[in-house]
Design a protein around this motif. Structure first.
Motif, PDB file in Angstrom:
ATOM      1  N   PHE A 294       0.803  -1.223  -0.585  1.00 11.62           N
ATOM      2  CA  PHE A 294      -0.153   0.055   0.296  1.00 11.62           C
ATOM      3  C   PHE A 294       0.784   1.311   0.221  1.00 11.62           C
ATOM      4  N   THR A 295       0.068   2.987  -0.814  1.00  9.59           N
ATOM      5  CA  THR A 295       0.566   3.956  -0.569  1.00  9.59           C
ATOM      6  C   THR A 295       1.367   4.141   0.835  1.00  9.59           C
ATOM      7  N   ILE A 296       2.475   4.774   0.822  1.00  6.38           N
ATOM      8  CA  ILE A 296       3.230   5.369   2.598  1.00  6.38           C
ATOM      9  C   ILE A 296       1.903   6.579   2.436  1.00  6.38           C
ATOM     10  N   PRO A 297       0.914   5.901   3.937  1.00  7.65           N
ATOM     11  CA  PRO A 297      -0.037   7.468   3.849  1.00  7.65           C
ATOM     12  C   PRO A 297       0.243   8.979   4.525  1.00  7.65           C
ATOM     13  N   GLY A 298      -0.072   9.307   4.346  1.00  6.96           N
ATOM     14  CA  GLY A 298       0.657  10.636   4.527  1.00  6.96           C
ATOM     15  C   GLY A 298      -0.310  11.188   5.688  1.00  6.96           C
ATOM     16  N   GLU A 299      -0.750  12.313   5.917  1.00  4.00           N
ATOM     17  CA  GLU A 299      -1.576  12.943   7.333  1.00  4.00           C
ATOM     18  C   GLU A 299      -3.083  13.211   7.086  1.00  4.00           C
ATOM     19  N   SER A 300      -2.852  13.097   5.533  1.00  4.90           N
ATOM     20  CA  SER A 300      -4.908  13.277   5.251  1.00  4.90           C
ATOM     21  C   SER A 300      -4.697  12.231   4.312  1.00  4.90           C
ATOM     22  N   ALA A 301      -6.211  11.637   3.860  1.00  2.00           N
ATOM     23  CA  ALA A 301      -5.941  10.718   3.414  1.00  2.00           C
ATOM     24  C   ALA A 301      -5.846  10.664   1.527  1.00  2.00           C
ATOM     25  N   ASP A 302      -6.377  12.436   1.106  1.00  2.00           N
ATOM     26  CA  ASP A 302      -6.074  13.018   0.533  1.00  2.00           C
ATOM     27  C   ASP A 302      -4.578  13.592  -0.402  1.00  2.00           C
ATOM     28  N   LYS A 303      -3.971  12.870   0.382  1.00  2.00           N
ATOM     29  CA  LYS A 303      -2.498  13.698   0.465  1.00  2.00           C
ATOM     30  C   LYS A 303      -1.577  12.041   0.685  1.00  2.00           C
ATOM     31  N   PRO A 304      -0.692  10.823  -0.249  1.00  2.00           N
ATOM     32  CA  PRO A 304       0.226  10.599   0.560  1.00  2.00           C
ATOM     33  C   PRO A 304       1.448  11.154   1.441  1.00  2.00           C
ATOM     34  N   GLU A 305       2.317  10.449   1.469  1.00  2.00           N
ATOM     35  CA  GLU A 305       3.382  10.624   2.409  1.00  2.00           C
ATOM     36  C   GLU A 305       4.477  10.858   1.362  1.00  2.00           C
ATOM     37  N   GLY A 306       4.849  11.843   1.167  1.00  2.00           N
ATOM     38  CA  GLY A 306       6.002  12.240   0.877  1.00  2.00           C
ATOM     39  C   GLY A 306       6.942  10.952   0.693  1.00  2.00           C
ATOM     40  N   VAL A 307       7.629  11.127  -0.993  1.00  2.00           N
ATOM     41  CA  VAL A 307       8.304   9.825  -0.780  1.00  2.00           C
ATOM     42  C   VAL A 307      10.238  10.826  -2.231  1.00  2.00           C
ATOM     43  N   PHE A 308      10.828   9.889  -1.877  1.00  2.00           N
ATOM     44  CA  PHE A 308      12.062  10.131  -2.429  1.00  2.00           C
ATOM     45  C   PHE A 308      12.139   9.571  -4.192  1.00  2.00           C
TER      46      PHE A 308
END
Length: 426
Positions: A294-308
């Protein structure tokens, strides 16, 4: 990192204009290219081992030769020693015409004057390139390459362990992810997350997610930005993730290989590249049925965590005598047809969000794709390469924080070394 990306491709499955100072006249722009327009010419393209699947190369070559009447010659290069080999080639009078270059290495080659400026082709075919993947092709506001393919980290998890913890679905936010890791720790005997203390590309992604950068401009030079509160916030997040892990605080993800640790079936998840699932399967075939992504989740569901975002660009040598012909190659290679084919065959992120449908059926790639839009890179300056040399001071900073120092204190310990490296002449 680039060698790992090549391995990912094996396991899982340029953009040009006439240079303003190249001396080409209007009749050599290639705008009216058709059959036999370039008859008798040969275009040489360097691609890295594992980047261009044989079927893709065959199809692109056929389309190119049919359109232009010229010959296309692919030359496969090895990752070991490639930076020096490209540097040398770009300084010669007859360099290869088109070269695959690492996305974070592109600014260094552009700074030497070795790459042709490609702004006009960007206007012609690159208006819908994903901004986060395209930014590494730009140096000092000018386009010197074209984004080709990319990869980023995802969460690779053990479905059996997650089910045992009573988890019904994958998390959509960072807080949900932490709750799931808590559940694994309380309800199973598994290590919730394997995260060594020096997985610094994951840390870089967290930094990107906080809207921060690892360097800042001070006068006419770059200096460390490790003391920035936003960078500290990223490191505090990393520390929270690491609290779910028993991994060494002073080692990176390759020491030992985290996928091999995960393969033992006693770890809930790890954060890694899609190809690392293949490494886990090689170590323990039986774990394949339990793998999920699964995608690394961010603070909110509408924006994933930043990734390199690691990957490759295609560039044209400033010294190429075939720049108009190289442009025709890039129009074909980067077309929706062949960019989409590359994504499907290699499971890599394409340069347009509209082409991500080609990843359907590849679990790791499908999980990685949403993160690409929120991704970024290490600082896109030629001086940055020296910072990553062993021993990497960013890794020392991370270990210090995990061992109890505040991010501010840990930053002060290494910033002098980072600034020294940033000041090196390239």
């Amino acid at each position: 990192m680039k060698r790992k990306l090549a391995a990912a491709i094996v396991i899982a499955g340029m953009m040009v204009s006439v240079s303003a100072c190249g001396g080409d006249d209007d009749k050599d722009t290639g705008k009216n290219a058709g059959p036999d327009s370039f008859k008798g010419q040969t275009l040489t393209v360097w691609t890295m081992d594992g980047s261009a699947p044989p079927q893709w190369s065959k199809d692109v070559q056929a389309a190119f030769e049919k359109k232009t009447g010229a010959k296309l010659k692919f030359e496969i290069q090895k990752w070991d020693g490639i930076q020096q080999k490209i540097t040398t080639a770009l300084s010669e009078s007859s360099p290869p015409d088109v070269i695959e270059v690492g996305n974070t290495q592109t600014p260094a080659y552009a700074a030497t004057g070795g790459l042709a400026e490609l702004g006009d082709l960007k206007q012609e075919i690159g208006s819908d390139w994903t901004p986060s993947v395209s930014q590494s092709s730009v140096y000092e506001g000018k386009q010197y390459a074209a984004p080709w393919y990319f990869a980023n980290r995802v969460v690779i998890y053990n479905k059996k362990i997650w089910a045992k913890a009573g988890i019904k679905d994958t998390p959509k936010t960072r807080d949900e992810f932490f709750k799931d890791l808590d559940a694994i720790g309380k309800k199973t005997d598994a290590e919730p997350l394997y995260l060594p203390g020096q997985n610094w590309y994951f840390f870089d992604g967290l930094t990107i997610g906080q809207g921060a950068d690892l360097v800042k401009k001070q006068g006419d030079k770059y200096v460390s930005n490790l003391g920035d509160p936003k960078v500290s916030a990223a490191m505090e997040l990393y520390k929270k993730y690491a609290g779910y892990s028993k991994a060494p605080k002073d080692k990176d993800e390759a020491t030992p290989q985290q996928a091999t640790v995960f393969a033992k079936g006693k770890t809930g998840a790890f954060i890694g590249m899609g190809w690392e699932a293949g490494t886990a399967i090689q170590a323990n075939k039986s774990i394949e049925k339990d793998l999920g992504y699964f995608t690394i989740p961010g603070e909110s569901a509408d924006k994933p965590e930043g990734v390199f975002l690691g990957g490759s660009n295609l560039a044209v040598a400033q010294g190429s005598k075939n720049q108009a012909l190289a442009k025709e190659f890039l129009k074909i290679a980067l077309s929706d047809q062949y960019e989409g084919q590359l994504a499907k065959l290699n499971g890599v992120i394409p340069n347009k969000e509209s082409l991500e449908s080609n990843l359907k059926g590849n679990g790791a790639a499908e999980a990685a794709a949403p993160g690409a839009a929120a991704g970024g890179t290490t600082p896109l300056i030629p001086e940055w390469a020296a910072v990553e040399n062993t021993p990497n001071p960013i890794k020392s900073y991370m270990t210090a924080v995990l061992n109890g120092k505040s991010p501010a204190a840990a930053a002060k310990q290494v910033e002098a070394e980072i600034n020294k490296r940033l000041a090196q002449q390239n």
